[in-house]
Enzyme design. Structure first.
Site, PDB file in Angstrom:
ATOM      1  N   HIS A 123      -2.616  -0.867  -3.330  1.00 43.62           N
ATOM      2  CA  HIS A 123      -3.750   0.036  -3.161  1.00 43.62           C
ATOM      3  C   HIS A 123      -3.530   1.288  -4.012  1.00 43.62           C
ATOM      4  O   HIS A 123      -2.500   1.949  -3.895  1.00 43.62           O
ATOM      5  CB  HIS A 123      -3.914   0.424  -1.690  1.00 43.62           C
ATOM      6  N   ASP A 145      -4.670  -4.576   6.045  1.00 47.89           N
ATOM      7  CA  ASP A 145      -5.017  -5.449   4.919  1.00 47.89           C
ATOM      8  C   ASP A 145      -3.920  -6.486   4.705  1.00 47.89           C
ATOM      9  O   ASP A 145      -2.737  -6.166   4.711  1.00 47.89           O
ATOM     10  CB  ASP A 145      -5.207  -4.619   3.645  1.00 47.89           C
ATOM     11  N   SER A 184       0.868  -1.176   0.000  1.00 44.32           N
ATOM     12  CA  SER A 184       0.000   0.000   0.000  1.00 44.32           C
ATOM     13  C   SER A 184       0.903   1.225   0.000  1.00 44.32           C
ATOM     14  O   SER A 184       1.711   1.377  -0.907  1.00 44.32           O
ATOM     15  CB  SER A 184      -0.948  -0.044   1.202  1.00 44.32           C
TER      16      SER A 184
END
Length: 199
Positions: free
Chosen positions: A46, A139, A19
């Protein structure tokens, strides 16, 4: 024969999640994997869902592997990196066929590392290697547990060396991680695992 049934002999897939700070992390990891990687690589990074991404083009300039945005119903092939498109979950089945999904956000994100890892766990079992790189949030942690429960191998960037330690730390906190490594050492371990099981 499913991927899981072949898992005793060799690794069949690598899945990577990142991310915040992830473009630099992916550049280092993919750039060091070399041109002859005998497995496909699936990537969740992401991304801002409001914009078309050039991530595949950026990474393609930094690695000898082929890099592309994943497409629905595409069958994965070795030596290719498949990037989850913005605002789509990326999943894979035991035949190596990709699915792109618009189902709800997971941990406020889409694509979700957890969903990718859980699909990899179900499809590939012990034949899977997953890597969690820099990123904020949690996540990937549930997916780490899913992969480990099926006998897969989990590699996490050392949170102390990550630009954003949230995701790697959440993965480490599961207690089931196999390797915690500085970013620069991950590719060599992935290559070593993949190649060792093929000899």
């Amino acid at each position: 024969m499913t991927a899981e049934q072949t898992s005793a002999d060799h690794y069949s897939i690598v899945a990577v999640a990142s991310s915040a700070g992830g473009i630099q992390g992916l550049t280092v990891l993919l750039g060091a994997l070399g041109p002859e990687l005998p497995v496909p690589v699936l990537v969740v990074q992401h991304l801002d869902p409001r914009h078309r991404t050039v991530l595949a083009e950026i990474l393609a300039r930094r690695t000898e592997l082929r890099v592309k945005l994943a497409e629905a119903e595409e069958r994965v092939v070795p030596g290719t990196v498949y990037i989850a498109p913005p605002d789509r979950h990326l999943l894979v089945d035991s035949g190596g066929v990709l699915t792109l999904s618009c189902t709800e956000l997971v941990h406020f994100v889409r694509p979700s590392a957890d969903l990718l890892f859980e699909s990899v766990a179900g499809a590939y079992g012990a034949a899977a290697i997953i890597c969690v790189l820099t990123g904020s949030g949690r996540d990937g942690a549930m997916g780490v547990e899913a992969v480990k429960s099926r006998g897969g191998t989990v590699i996490v960037q050392d949170p102390r060396t990550a630009q954003f330690p949230g995701m790697p730390q959440a993965a480490v906190d599961t207690g089931v991680v196999d390797f915690v490594l500085p970013l620069e050492e991950i590719a060599a371990v992935v290559r070593g695992l993949v190649e060792a099981k093929r000899q």
